[in-house]
Motif scaffolding. Structure first.
Motif, PDB file in Angstrom:
ATOM      1  N   UNK A 238       0.831  -1.200   0.000  1.00  0.00           N
ATOM      2  CA  UNK A 238       0.000   0.000   0.000  1.00  0.00           C
ATOM      3  C   UNK A 238       0.869   1.255   0.000  1.00  0.00           C
ATOM      4  N   UNK A 239       0.386   2.305  -0.655  1.00  0.00           N
ATOM      5  CA  UNK A 239       1.038   3.605  -0.519  1.00  0.00           C
ATOM      6  C   UNK A 239       0.824   4.110   0.906  1.00  0.00           C
ATOM      7  N   UNK A 240       1.644   5.054   1.326  1.00  0.00           N
ATOM      8  CA  UNK A 240       1.530   5.581   2.696  1.00  0.00           C
ATOM      9  C   UNK A 240       0.142   6.144   3.003  1.00  0.00           C
ATOM     10  N   UNK A 241      -0.467   6.929   2.099  1.00  0.00           N
ATOM     11  CA  UNK A 241      -1.818   7.432   2.395  1.00  0.00           C
ATOM     12  C   UNK A 241      -2.839   6.313   2.594  1.00  0.00           C
ATOM     13  N   UNK A 242      -2.727   5.236   1.795  1.00  0.00           N
ATOM     14  CA  UNK A 242      -3.676   4.127   1.946  1.00  0.00           C
ATOM     15  C   UNK A 242      -3.419   3.350   3.233  1.00  0.00           C
ATOM     16  N   UNK A 243      -2.163   3.241   3.632  1.00  0.00           N
ATOM     17  CA  UNK A 243      -1.859   2.564   4.896  1.00  0.00           C
ATOM     18  C   UNK A 243      -2.535   3.287   6.053  1.00  0.00           C
ATOM     19  N   UNK A 244      -2.462   4.602   6.040  1.00  0.00           N
ATOM     20  CA  UNK A 244      -3.100   5.381   7.104  1.00  0.00           C
ATOM     21  C   UNK A 244      -4.625   5.281   7.017  1.00  0.00           C
ATOM     22  N   UNK A 245      -5.126   5.318   5.797  1.00  0.00           N
ATOM     23  CA  UNK A 245      -6.580   5.325   5.606  1.00  0.00           C
ATOM     24  C   UNK A 245      -7.220   4.018   6.043  1.00  0.00           C
ATOM     25  N   UNK A 246      -6.540   2.891   5.765  1.00  0.00           N
ATOM     26  CA  UNK A 246      -7.136   1.580   6.051  1.00  0.00           C
ATOM     27  C   UNK A 246      -6.456   0.864   7.211  1.00  0.00           C
ATOM     28  N   UNK A 247      -5.766   1.645   8.054  1.00  0.00           N
ATOM     29  CA  UNK A 247      -5.224   1.100   9.295  1.00  0.00           C
ATOM     30  C   UNK A 247      -4.259  -0.059   9.036  1.00  0.00           C
ATOM     31  N   UNK A 248      -3.478   0.066   7.959  1.00  0.00           N
ATOM     32  CA  UNK A 248      -2.467  -0.945   7.630  1.00  0.00           C
ATOM     33  C   UNK A 248      -3.046  -2.338   7.405  1.00  0.00           C
ATOM     34  N   UNK A 249      -4.281  -2.419   6.916  1.00  0.00           N
ATOM     35  CA  UNK A 249      -4.847  -3.757   6.722  1.00  0.00           C
ATOM     36  C   UNK A 249      -5.925  -3.758   5.644  1.00  0.00           C
ATOM     37  N   UNK A 250      -5.799  -4.699   4.702  1.00  0.00           N
ATOM     38  CA  UNK A 250      -6.841  -4.967   3.717  1.00  0.00           C
ATOM     39  C   UNK A 250      -7.264  -6.426   3.860  1.00  0.00           C
ATOM     40  N   UNK A 251      -8.546  -6.705   4.053  1.00  0.00           N
ATOM     41  CA  UNK A 251      -8.998  -8.092   4.197  1.00  0.00           C
ATOM     42  C   UNK A 251      -9.052  -8.811   2.849  1.00  0.00           C
ATOM     43  N   UNK A 252      -8.932 -10.135   2.840  1.00  0.00           N
ATOM     44  CA  UNK A 252      -9.053 -10.896   1.592  1.00  0.00           C
ATOM     45  C   UNK A 252     -10.395 -10.636   0.913  1.00  0.00           C
ATOM     46  N   UNK A 253     -10.357 -10.548  -0.409  1.00  0.00           N
ATOM     47  CA  UNK A 253     -11.573 -10.313  -1.178  1.00  0.00           C
ATOM     48  C   UNK A 253     -11.697  -8.898  -1.691  1.00  0.00           C
ATOM     49  N   UNK A 254     -10.939  -7.973  -1.091  1.00  0.00           N
ATOM     50  CA  UNK A 254     -10.986  -6.578  -1.523  1.00  0.00           C
ATOM     51  C   UNK A 254     -10.351  -6.446  -2.910  1.00  0.00           C
ATOM     52  N   UNK A 255     -10.964  -5.628  -3.762  1.00  0.00           N
ATOM     53  CA  UNK A 255     -10.422  -5.370  -5.095  1.00  0.00           C
ATOM     54  C   UNK A 255      -9.721  -4.021  -5.108  1.00  0.00           C
TER      55      UNK A 255
END
Length: 293
Positions: A238-255
């Motif tokens: 993840x880019x730094x802005x996305x890491x902050x936005x999603x709390x350093x976590x993306x669950x399986x299934x996300x596109x």
């Protein structure tokens, strides 16, 4: 019935030949005071009839999974009534004959095609190949962690698999089969992915913008397995802005979408930068807390 077909079926009955047809429909009939199921098979545009007890040795709750599937049969009887000839057949006897031929010719490493006839509570898949009962162990079903196979793999599903082992059974008198045949669907998937990596240049190149599906967390901080549309997985960050936005976590299934940084087809690995989560998934993530605080 067509006279030529009728003559072929008469000779098949006399010489115990195996014919093939397609399951057309299942009909409930009343015989005496009991209801029975009659499986109607389309043979060269004409119908032949198979009783439930002649179709499958196990008692099944439904035969819908067999609809439009190709089945072997032998002719049991040919009778005449006011509407013409009535042909009764046995799938079970047909299966026995083709099963004998299959077990005599099958070898480890062969690729075979079969029909799912059941899945047990542990995820063991029963596959009928040329009439012979084979098994696919849960760990050999997929390169991914298998879901609840009993719920997601209906009877009648057609599957290609690789023969792993053909083992003779010692206590043959206790079972209707002489060998245990273990298959792997997973091995074929691995072979297919290897071919895709060999030809990766035809699909993707560094700096390509791609859409991916997150399938899990990889080893290391801020690392995710990203599945490309052709089934190949690479590592995404993840880019730094996305890491902050999603709390350093993306669950399986996300596109998500991003840019490929490099591809190493010799070692079958690659890396990308995840720059955006697709809108529908982003809306869901904003309303949920998936990661640790």
């Amino acid at each position: 019935m067509n006279n030529v077909l009728l003559e072929m079926l008469r000779e098949s009955a006399a010489r115990k030949w195996v014919q093939y047809g397609e399951v057309e429909t299942i009909r409930d009939v009343t015989v005496g005071n009991q209801k029975e199921k009659l499986i109607i098979i389309n043979y060269q545009g004409e119908f032949v009839y198979c009783k439930e007890e002649d179709f499958e040795e196990r008692k099944l709750g439904s035969y819908q999974g067999f609809m439009q599937t190709r089945v072997p049969f032998t002719v049991k009887d040919i009778t005449e009534d006011e509407n013409g000839s009535v042909i009764t057949v046995s799938r079970i006897e047909g299966l026995k004959k083709v099963a004998e031929q299959f077990i005599q010719s099958v070898r480890e490493g062969d690729v075979v095609k079969g029909t799912v006839t059941g899945v047990d509570d542990n995820g063991l898949v029963f596959l009928e190949v040329n009439g012979y009962p084979c098994i696919i162990p849960p760990g050999q079903w997929s390169i991914e962690r298998p879901p609840n196979l009993k719920e997601t793999t209906p009877i009648g599903t057609v599957v290609e698999a690789k023969v792993l082992t053909v083992d003779a059974l010692e206590n043959k008198q206790k079972t209707s089969v002489s060998h245990r045949v273990r298959l792997s669907r997973r091995d074929l998937q691995i072979n297919e992915l290897e071919e895709r990596w060999k030809n990766i240049d035809a699909y993707y190149k560094p700096n390509d913008n791609v859409s991916v599906k997150i399938t899990g967390q990889a080893v290391g901080h801020n690392s995710y397995f990203c599945e490309l549309p052709n089934g190949i997985s690479i590592i995404g960050n993840l880019t730094s802005p996305l890491r902050d936005k999603y709390n350093d976590y993306l669950p399986p299934g996300v596109k998500a979408t991003g840019v490929i940084k490099f591809l190493d087809k010799d070692n079958r690995r690659g890396k990308m930068i995840i720059r955006k989560v697709e809108a529908n998934h982003a809306n869901i993530l904003q309303n949920q807390t998936f990661g640790a605080l």
